[in-house]
Design an enzyme around this catalytic site. Sequence first.
Site, PDB file in Angstrom:
ATOM      1  NE  ARG A 152      38.450  40.814  40.875  1.00 11.17           N
ATOM      2  CZ  ARG A 152      37.886  39.566  41.197  1.00 11.17           C
ATOM      3  NH1 ARG A 152      37.592  38.472  40.398  1.00 11.17           N
ATOM      4  NH2 ARG A 152      36.623  39.775  41.399  1.00 11.17           N
TER       5      ARG A 152
ATOM      6  CE  LYS B  67      36.556  36.505  36.262  1.00 10.16           C
ATOM      7  NZ  LYS B  67      37.407  35.655  36.982  1.00 10.16           N
ATOM      8  CG  HIS B  68      31.975  38.497  38.102  1.00  6.57           C
ATOM      9  ND1 HIS B  68      32.816  39.228  38.330  1.00  6.57           N
ATOM     10  CD2 HIS B  68      32.854  37.680  39.798  1.00  6.57           C
ATOM     11  CE1 HIS B  68      34.142  38.230  39.022  1.00  6.57           C
ATOM     12  NE2 HIS B  68      34.032  37.651  39.588  1.00  6.57           N
TER      13      HIS B  68
ATOM     14  CG  HIS C  82      35.332  36.991  47.813  1.00  7.04           C
ATOM     15  ND1 HIS C  82      35.548  38.006  46.773  1.00  7.04           N
ATOM     16  CD2 HIS C  82      36.009  35.639  47.333  1.00  7.04           C
ATOM     17  CE1 HIS C  82      35.835  37.805  46.213  1.00  7.04           C
ATOM     18  NE2 HIS C  82      36.124  36.244  45.993  1.00  7.04           N
TER      19      HIS C  82
ATOM     20  CG  ASP D 110      32.922  34.019  41.982  1.00  7.27           C
ATOM     21  OD1 ASP D 110      33.416  33.042  41.378  1.00  7.27           O
ATOM     22  OD2 ASP D 110      33.045  35.373  41.612  1.00  7.27           O
TER      23      ASP D 110
END
Length: 187
Positions: free
Chosen positions: A51, A84-85, A97, A170
């Site tokens: 990503r 992001k992040h 997560h 997020d």
Amino acid sequence: MMAFGAARNISATRELGAATAREARAMGINWVFAPDADVNNNPDNPIINTRSFGEDPQTVAQNVAAFIDGAHSLPKQYVLVTAKHFPGHGDTAEDSHLQLAKLDVPKERIESVELVPFRAAIDHGVDSIMTAHMAVPAFEPNSIPATVSHSVLTGLLRDELGFQGLIVTDALEMQGIASLYTQGEAA
């Protein structure tokens, strides 16, 4: 994104931003949570991976800027974009997560690596910045996520970097924050 970074073709990344905006607007979407501004410099990072535009802060910054410029290049198909992040999830070994990630490096290192793409995003008119559910001891001495840290969001992002756009979080069900706060408390 990593393929675009590796190709070193800023024009292609700019076109990716424009295509993202065109396709999003065609579907009725006016806000995208891209581009990823993380510098993916930790091979043990389980989540950022492809990503990111890569492991070099300057390459990531150039591509983030190009994506934003492309997404904002078509006034009739304008979409809001999100870097992001924040303040940078690329040098963590934890998946936010599943748990609270931690960026445990000195402030000077964060300023010279992780913040480079975010500065470029701000300079290129990014509309919003998404926070990371990660501890950043260099800026926040308490072991809390950047998402709920006044020091990180106001002190660093607003006051030091001068960002005046939207700050978004997020997902609040991610364990990096949900393990410490209820969704109501986090919000």
